[in-house]
Design an enzyme around this catalytic site. Structure first.
Site, PDB file in Angstrom:
ATOM      1  CG  ASP A 187       3.005   4.834   3.401  1.00 13.22           C
ATOM      2  OD1 ASP A 187       3.509   5.513   2.504  1.00 13.22           O
ATOM      3  OD2 ASP A 187       2.894   3.595   3.356  1.00 13.22           O
ATOM      4  CG  HIS A 225       3.995   4.364  -0.773  1.00 12.83           C
ATOM      5  ND1 HIS A 225       3.852   3.865   0.500  1.00 12.83           N
ATOM      6  CD2 HIS A 225       4.271   3.292  -1.561  1.00 12.83           C
ATOM      7  CE1 HIS A 225       4.037   2.554   0.495  1.00 12.83           C
ATOM      8  NE2 HIS A 225       4.305   2.177  -0.742  1.00 12.83           N
ATOM      9  CB  SER A 392       3.200  -0.955  -0.620  1.00 17.33           C
ATOM     10  OG  SER A 392       4.443  -0.612  -0.102  1.00 17.33           O
TER      11      SER A 392
END
Length: 941
Positions: A187, A225, A392
């Protein structure tokens, strides 16, 4: 004269014909020569444009909005098979060297410092449009493709998938929280300074973004994220993730704008290469291709052959038992999902809402393997928290679930579960969710149900109280307590019994992973009791405590002390004692000692007067005859209450030495097997050496009436001496004396004949030999008795092998196969695979039955798959292997098949050219001579 004239005419006609033949012959050779020249020029790029097997139009479109484009350049894999007519073959080592040279040359001449990363067969670079035009002309390049962009897909969800119920499972002092499992999260990085993620990291951030992967302790998460994703998977603080005991490694493959497929491929490769070091068992990717911007990169079917995919890396991860999880994407597409979720061996994850409705923006189709919560998920974000939505967040739910199940299988089922097995377990145990848009059913994960469905471990059971208590008074009321723990307990059964049978049997139903049983039993009369608890789980496993607890109710108790129960002696034991106890308000009066023989006939009793409340009493009695006896004590107090010991003790007098029935030895060039049997169970000690003064010893304390002893690391062509000492349970020992055998010469394969000693004469000789000239892949069944053997040869080898039956018992036989020399015991119904003249099993033996001192045996030649065989596949036909390669000890690949035509094409071309010149010269000389002759004729008057 006329005859001469005719002859001259015929000669002229013949010459004319020959000239025509010469012309035709020359014309053919001229065409062939031109053909060779054209092929030569085409293959070296002199004529025509290079035939690209890839489309660069999509790459050129990228230059409309960018000065530089990131591309991946693949070099040709078949350097050693160039040319349509002329080929040369290199070894795999030469191919690797040539590949490295070509790659280095390319880097030096074209891309210089713009290289982002290297793979074994390719490099990733940033290029300008004018550089691309040069690159496509390079004959060493097989194809070029865009390094396709990928994007990110974005605590009440953890209880929803029943992860919290799993954490409390404690079967052996350790909970199921993902302990010793590591998740690789590809990520934007992870903020490991977040309070809920402290001490979760195994390393600093592994930075793979547009560079070779390196550990970088100076970066964190520049987007947030990756921290969101990590929190869902493993957070353990104010917020709890799914696998609160698992560790993570943050692999940076994205920034705030996204990333590219080569970065992800490099990240996967890093996780694979470091999996053993950090115990990486899961790779989680909350990223994928943009179905709106790149619709060709989203798929309805598996995308393993997609030119931008990294299927090979995913398959390598699966081979290393690493699960690969990927989000399906957020484009509200119910026919296609993003890459890499579309790869067959990737677990594709779509999203649901907390009410188990499908999350509308989630991509989903028939390729989806599992679904998990994806909407309004609260998780860690930078240094705080944030509520986010997207697939996600679904993917790390599944990644954490995989870690929990992996730990459970490893700890409690003693099984290393494969990624496909974990996926199947979650799929079959989850909640079915129907999606009306795609008209498909999906499985929303339920971790607790998944673990319960594979639970093969019986529950733990602990008895608490009463523990071996002595209670007084009639009609006593007793509270019994026991505890049990498991994944999902269904019921606990309580038993209380005495010598007459079961007194109480009670069943209590439970639900959950722990059960605490308490039960009151009233009106328990005088006597000795035992009690225990049985615990059952929903998977059908059950267990009980291996030690029953005792309870004595009354006012007198007897304990048997010496000799201990179930002992064997070879001497006249004459001392017995027992302890009598009663309440303080009473007094003991007498105790009687009883002893019985094996037929339960009393052979002796003696009574003694005793007093007090606690008395140890000794009795003397000599047992004269060999046999098994039982004894006990009966005590009274002044209230006329009485009691025996809880159960009789037994003692065996045995003064007879064991008898060895036979001894046989089977030497090879470096070892020997000594087989012998006795008339009763005994242990053994074997002493052996190369002279009469024996120095080496092997001992075995287990008792059996048959022993097979392997002596290893012996010298070839050497005489060894040995003797055996065997003792029975009572300590009677026998030594068989000294015997000898001679090992075989090295690298010879002679039949086993053996040497016999002791009782059972003739057991050392071979009775019958059965010949099987070519064993082959079909089963051969033979009926054999002791000392029979089979002489056989495997179909691919010249040497013979011998299978010898050494000994036959009721349900097993001792067998020797000599050549590579194997000795083993085979039970009825059992199969043994052996590798004779091979690294892999190529022969098996099955013992079908034993009857009337004969065994029925099946043997068969087999071919076990060589896992080291690799297939070098034609890049234009991925289904059919073209060349087989084998991995040798040096690590290179060795071609075992015939090489392709490997002569130098220039050499043959030169020979052909010389022949052509020679023929052409002859023709020209002949033509010149003819012209000269014609001219001379014309000049004559």
């Amino acid at each position: 004269m006329e005859d001469v004239l005719v002859l001259i005419i015929n000669v002229k006609q013949l010459k004319t014909k020959m000239l025509k033949i010469y012309k035709v012959f020359l014309l053919i050779f001229t065409f062939i020569f031109i053909f060779f020249i054209l092929i030569f020029l085409l293959e070296h790029g002199v004529l025509g444009q290079k035939n690209l097997n890839y489309d660069i139009s999509s790459i050129k479109k990228e230059f409309k909005n960018k000065d530089e484009v990131k591309i991946r350049i693949f070099f040709a894999k078949n350097y050693n098979q160039r040319g349509s007519l002329f080929k040369k073959s290199w070894s795999s080592e030469q191919t690797k060297i040539e590949s490295a040279k070509i790659k280095e040359k390319f880097k030096k001449n074209f891309v210089k410092d713009e290289i982002i990363r290297e793979f074994e067969d390719s490099i990733v670079v940033k290029v300008r449009e004018e550089e691309l035009e040069k690159i496509i002309k390079d004959e060493n390049i097989e194809r070029i493709k865009i390094d396709i962009p990928v994007k990110k897909f974005l605590q009440d969800s953890v209880p929803l998938i029943n992860a919290t119920k799993v954490w409390s499972i404690d079967l052996s002092g350790q909970n199921i929280t993902g302990i010793d499992e590591t998740i690789c999260i590809l990520d934007t990085g992870i903020n490991f300074s977040h309070p809920d993620l402290l001490n979760k990291n195994k390393t600093c951030i592994i930075d793979c973004f547009e560079k070779e992967c390196i550990e970088n302790c100076s970066i964190s998460d520049d987007d947030g994220h990756g921290t969101l994703v990590a929190g869902v998977a493993v957070a353990n603080g104010n917020l709890k993730g799914v696998a609160i005991g698992a560790s993570v490694i943050g692999v940076k493959v994205l920034n705030s704008s996204g990333g590219s497929s080569s970065d992800i491929e490099a990240g996967i490769e890093w996780c694979i290469n470091n999996s053993q070091k950090y115990n990486i068992s899961v790779i989680s990717m909350s990223l994928g291709t943009d179905c709106d911007s790149y619709p060709e990169s989203c798929f309805e079917e598996y995308c393993d052959d997609f030119e931008y995919t990294f299927t090979e890396k995913v398959n390598r991860a699966i081979e290393k038992n690493i699960s690969v999880i990927a989000a399906s994407g957020n484009h509200n597409n119910y026919t296609h999902i993003s890459h890499p979720a579309c790869i067959k061996n990737v677990t594709a994850v779509a999203g649901t809402q907390k009410n188990d409705d499908f999350f509308i923006i989630s991509n989903r189709n028939k390729l989806i393997d599992l679904v998990a919560p994806a909407k309004d998920i609260n998780s860690t974000y930078f240094a705080g928290y944030s509520i986010a939505s997207g697939t996600s967040l679904a993917a790390p739910h599944v990644a954490g679930a995989f870690a929990l199940i992996k730990q459970f299988g490893r700890m409690y089922n003693k099984t290393i579960l494969k990624p496909s097995e974990i996926e199947s377990i979650l799929n079959s145990s989850g909640k079915r969710i129907y999606d009306s848009a795609s008209n498909l059913n999906f499985s929303r994960i339920d971790v607790y149900s998944a673990i319960a469905s594979i639970d093969k471990t019986p529950p733990n059971i602990t008895l608490v109280t009463p523990e071996d208590e002595f209670l007084t008074g009639e009609n006593y009321s007793v509270r019994f307590k026991c505890n049990s723990s498991d994944v999902q307990i269904s019921k606990v059964v309580f038993y209380l019994w005495n010598e007459t049978g079961v007194v109480n049997y009670s069943i209590l139903n439970f639900s959950g992973n722990s059960a605490n049983l308490e039960i009151n039993i009233s009106n328990i009369s005088y006597g000795n009791y035992k009690w225990n608890c049985y615990s059952y789980d929903f998977a059908g496993n059950y267990n009980y405590n291996t030690n029953n607890f005792s309870l004595y109710v009354g006012n007198i108790k007897v304990i048997l002390n010496n000799p201990a129960n179930n002992i064997s002696v070879n001497y006249n034991l004459n001392e017995f004692n027992c302890t009598s106890k009663t309440l303080q308000i009473f007094s003991l009066t007498n105790v009687t000692f009883f002893i019985w023989n094996s037929s339960d006939i009393s052979v002796y009793n003696s009574t003694k007067i005793i007093s007090g409340t606690d008395n140890l009493t000794n009795f003397s009695y000599y047992i004269n005859n060999d046999g098994t006896y039982s004894w006990n004590c009966l005590s009274y107090n002044n209230e006329s209450s009485y009691s025996f010991g809880e159960s009789n003790f037994t003692i065996t007098l045995d003064r007879v030495y064991p008898v060895i029935n036979y001894i046989s030895n089977y030497p090879s060039f470096s070892s020997a097997v000594i087989n012998y049997s006795l008339n009763e169970d005994s242990n053994y000690t074997i002493s052996y050496g190369t002279n009469i003064e024996i120095t080496s010893k092997i001992s075995n304390s287990s008792f059996s009436n048959y022993h097979s002893i392997l002596l290893s690391d012996l010298l070839s062509s050497t005489t060894y001496y040995y003797n055996l000492t065997s003792c029975d349970r009572a300590g009677n020992c026998i030594n068989n004396g000294t015997f000898n055998f001679t090992t075989q010469p090295q690298n010879t394969y002679t039949a086993l004949t053996g040497t016999s000693s002791g009782g059972g004469s003739g057991r050392g000789s071979i009775f019958n030999t059965f010949l099987i000239e070519n064993l082959g892949p079909y089963e051969k069944t033979k009926e054999l008795k002791e000392r029979d053997r089979i002489k056989f040869r495997l179909s691919k080898y010249k040497e013979y092998h011998y299978l010898t039956v050494n000994n036959i018992k009721r349900d097993y036989a001792n067998i020797t196969v000599n050549s590579d020399f194997f000795n083993f015991v085979l039970k009825v119904g059992e199969t043994k695979k052996l590798n004779l003249s091979s690294r892999y099993p190529n022969f098996y033996i099955k013992l079908n039955s034993i009857s009337n001192n004969k065994l029925n045996l099946t043997i068969k030649e087999i071919e076990e798959k060589n896992e080291e065989i690799l297939f070098f596949k034609n890049p234009y036909n991925k289904e059919s292997p073209s060349l087989d390669y084998y991995k040798d000890d040096s690590g290179y690949y060795k071609n075992e098949k015939k090489k392709i035509f490997n002569k130098n094409g220039i050499y043959y071309f030169s020979i052909f050219l010389l022949i052509y010149i020679f023929i052409f010269a002859i023709f020209k000389i002949r033509l010149k001579l003819k012209n000269i002759k014609n001219e001379s004729i014309k000049k004559k008057p």
